[in-house]
Write a protein that holds these residues in place. Structure first.
Motif, PDB file in Angstrom:
ATOM      1  N   HIS A   1       2.500  -3.996  -1.162  1.00  0.00           N
ATOM      2  CA  HIS A   1       2.156  -2.679  -0.630  1.00  0.00           C
ATOM      3  C   HIS A   1       3.050  -1.580  -1.193  1.00  0.00           C
ATOM      4  O   HIS A   1       3.223  -0.528  -0.567  1.00  0.00           O
ATOM      5  CB  HIS A   1       2.223  -2.706   0.896  1.00  0.00           C
ATOM      6  CG  HIS A   1       1.236  -3.657   1.512  1.00  0.00           C
ATOM      7  ND1 HIS A   1      -0.108  -3.389   1.540  1.00  0.00           N
ATOM      8  CD2 HIS A   1       1.396  -4.876   2.071  1.00  0.00           C
ATOM      9  CE1 HIS A   1      -0.739  -4.406   2.117  1.00  0.00           C
ATOM     10  NE2 HIS A   1       0.152  -5.323   2.441  1.00  0.00           N
ATOM     11  N   ASN A   2       3.645  -1.824  -2.363  1.00  0.00           N
ATOM     12  CA  ASN A   2       4.462  -0.816  -3.052  1.00  0.00           C
ATOM     13  C   ASN A   2       5.558  -0.193  -2.183  1.00  0.00           C
ATOM     14  O   ASN A   2       5.855   0.985  -2.297  1.00  0.00           O
ATOM     15  CB  ASN A   2       3.581   0.302  -3.609  1.00  0.00           C
ATOM     16  CG  ASN A   2       2.622  -0.202  -4.649  1.00  0.00           C
ATOM     17  OD1 ASN A   2       2.978  -1.083  -5.436  1.00  0.00           O
ATOM     18  ND2 ASN A   2       1.408   0.301  -4.648  1.00  0.00           N
TER      19      ASN A   2
ATOM     20  N   ASP B   1       5.545   0.908   0.639  1.00  0.00           N
ATOM     21  CA  ASP B   1       5.079   2.101   1.338  1.00  0.00           C
ATOM     22  C   ASP B   1       5.373   1.979   2.835  1.00  0.00           C
ATOM     23  O   ASP B   1       4.856   1.092   3.511  1.00  0.00           O
ATOM     24  CB  ASP B   1       3.568   2.262   1.106  1.00  0.00           C
ATOM     25  CG  ASP B   1       3.061   3.617   1.574  1.00  0.00           C
ATOM     26  OD1 ASP B   1       3.765   4.249   2.394  1.00  0.00           O
ATOM     27  OD2 ASP B   1       1.991   4.031   1.119  1.00  0.00           O
TER      28      ASP B   1
END
Lengths: 154, 243
Positions: free
Chosen positions: A17-18, A20
Motif C-alpha cells: 500500500h505504498n 500510505d
C-alpha cells in the motif's frame, strides 16, 4: 509468532500500500489475513513502521467489526441475522452451531478450528438463512443441514 | 465577506468562518460543549444545532460548529423546534453523565432538571466529544489517548486499555480541554496523577533547582527539550526562577 516474522508481515503489507497512512484499514486487513487476528504486537509494529500513533491504530482496529484483537479459529463462521434470514430460521441454525461446536456467538472453539460470529445481512436474502464459512456461502441452511456442512471443514 | 442573517440580524462574516464563530463575534449565544478553538471542529455534542435556510430556500438543521457561513444564509438559533431538540439532547447527556455539574447547569438553563432516559451508573462524566484526544493529537502532538470501540462500547482510553500510555507526557492538556470534568489532574508533592474515565497514570514531577517547587512532569520537559531542540540543562529551574 516470532517478532522477526511479524516485522516482515507488516512490512509486506505496508509495501503493498505504498506506506500510505490513509490506507491503515487496508494494511490492517492484510496483516490480519496473514496472522489470522491482530495481536497487540502487530498493532504496535504497524504503528511504528507506518508512523501512525498507536492510539490511532488501536482506535481503528477496535472500531471495525472485521478486525479481531483476540485469536480466531481457522474458519470464521458468519451466521446472517438479517431480517430475511431471521424469519426463515437463522436463530435455530445459530443455536444448532452453538450446540454443535459448544461455543457461544463471538467465541472460538478450543482447537482453534472455528470462530462463530453473526452479521446483519449479506445481501443474499433470497437464499436465507445464510451461513458464510470462510469464503464459502451456504444458502438455505437448516439446523440439520449445517451439521454436514461443518463436517466439510477441518 | 459573506452576508448572512442570524436571528433576524444582518451580519457579515469572513468566508470560511463557521456559523458558530460568526454568531459569537456578533454576541449571539449558541450553547456548545465540544467546541474548542485550539482544535479543528468536530461536531460531537450536537448542542450547537441551528436551523438554516439557504439562499435557494432549502431548510434544514445543522450543527453550527462545522457549518460554514454562506451568502444569503438565514440562521435561527433559538426557535421552538431547536429548543425542543436541544432539550432532548440535554436529557440524553444528563442520562449519560448524571454527575456532571456542567451538564446539569446547562440543562437547567434550558429548564431541564430531570431526564426521562435510563441513567447510566458509575461516575462517568465523559460525553465522548474527543476534545482530549484531539488536543493530544493536534496541539500536543503525542496522541497518547483516543476513542476506541464503537456504539455503546465506545470509550476514551489509552492504547489497549492499559494503565500506561507510553506516548503520554503528562502535560494535562486533556484534563484542561475536557468540557465536563471527566478527566482530572492532581499534583501532590512530587507526583502528578491524571485520571481518565477508565485509566489513570502517574508522573514524576521535576523539582526547581532554585525555589524547590515541583513545576512540570519530567517526561513533558524531556519532550519539550526534544521537540524544541534545546538542552535538558536549560530546564533545571522553573519559569519563575529562570533569568
Amino acid at each position: 509468532m516470532a517478532i522477526k516474522g511479524l516485522r516482515e508481515t507488516v512490512k509486506k503489507a505496508l509495501d503493498k500500500h505504498n506506506n500510505d497512512k490513509s490506507l491503515l484499514v487496508d494494511i490492517l486487513q492484510d496483516v490480519q489475513a496473514t496472522i489470522g487476528y491482530l495481536p497487540k504486537a502487530a498493532l504496535v509494529e504497524t504503528g511504528k513502521q507506518l508512523g501512525v500513533p498507536i492510539s490511532r491504530v488501536y482506535s481503528v482496529a477496535t472500531f471495525f467489526k472485521a478486525f479481531s484483537l483476540t485469536k480466531r479459529g481457522r474458519h470464521l463462521i458468519n451466521v446472517c441475522m438479517g431480517t430475511a434470514c431471521h424469519v426463515r430460521g437463522a436463530v435455530k441454525v445459530l443455536e444448532q452451531i452453538e450446540q454443535e461446536l459448544k461455543i457461544k456467538r463471538g467465541g472460538t472453539t478450543r482447537d482453534l478450528k472455528f470462530t462463530l460470529e453473526t452479521v446483519n445481512c449479506v445481501g443474499a436474502c433470497a437464499l436465507g438463512p445464510m451461513v458464510i464459512i470462510g469464503e464459502d456461502y451456504h444458502g438455505e441452511m437448516t439446523p440439520e443441514g449445517i451439521i454436514s456442512v461443518l463436517k466439510q471443514y477441518n | 465577506m459573506v452576508k448572512l442573517t442570524i436571528n433576524g440580524r444582518k451580519i457579515q462574516a469572513e468566508e470560511g468562518t463557521t456559523i458558530l464563530y460568526a454568531a459569537r463575534d456578533n454576541n449571539i449565544f449558541i450553547p456548545t460543549l465540544c467546541e474548542n478553538e485550539a482544535v479543528s471542529p468536530y461536531g460531537a455534542c450536537r448542542l450547537c444545532l441551528v436551523q438554516i435556510k439557504t439562499a435557494r430556500g432549502r431548510e434544514r438543521l445543522v450543527t453550527s460548529c462545522i457549518y460554514l457561513v454562506e451568502e444569503g444564509l438565514t440562521v435561527e438559533t433559538n426557535t421552538e423546534r431547536i429548543r425542543k431538540i436541544r432539550g432532548v439532547l440535554l436529557e440524553l447527556l444528563l442520562a449519560r453523565c448524571p454527575d456532571s455539574e456542567v451538564i446539569q447547569e446547562m440543562a437547567a438553563k434550558e429548564g431541564i432538571t430531570i431526564t426521562r432516559f435510563y441513567k447510566r451508573k458509575g461516575n462517568n462524566k465523559c460525553i465522548l466529544c474527543a476534545n482530549c484526544a484531539r488536543t493530544c493529537e493536534e496541539v500536543v502532538g503525542v496522541s497518547a489517548i483516543s476513542l476506541a470501540n464503537r456504539g455503546v462500547d465506545r470509550e476514551l482510553t489509552t492504547p489497549f486499555g492499559d494503565d500506561f500510555s507510553e506516548a503520554c507526557i503528562g502535560c494535562g492538556s486533556c484534563a484542561y480541554s475536557c468540557p465536563t470534568g471527566a478527566i482530572t489532574l492532581i499534583d501532590r508533592g512530587s507526583k502528578r496523577t491524571i485520571k481518565w474515565p477508565h485509566n489513570r497514570m502517574e508522573f514524576k514531577l521535576q523539582k526547581c533547582s532554585v525555589c524547590g517547587n515541583y513545576w512540570a512532569p519530567e517526561k513533558q520537559i524531556a519532550y519539550i527539550a526534544k521537540t524544541s531542540g534545546t538542552k535538558l540543562s536549560e530546564y533545571v529551574a522553573c519559569p519563575d526562577c529562570r533569568d
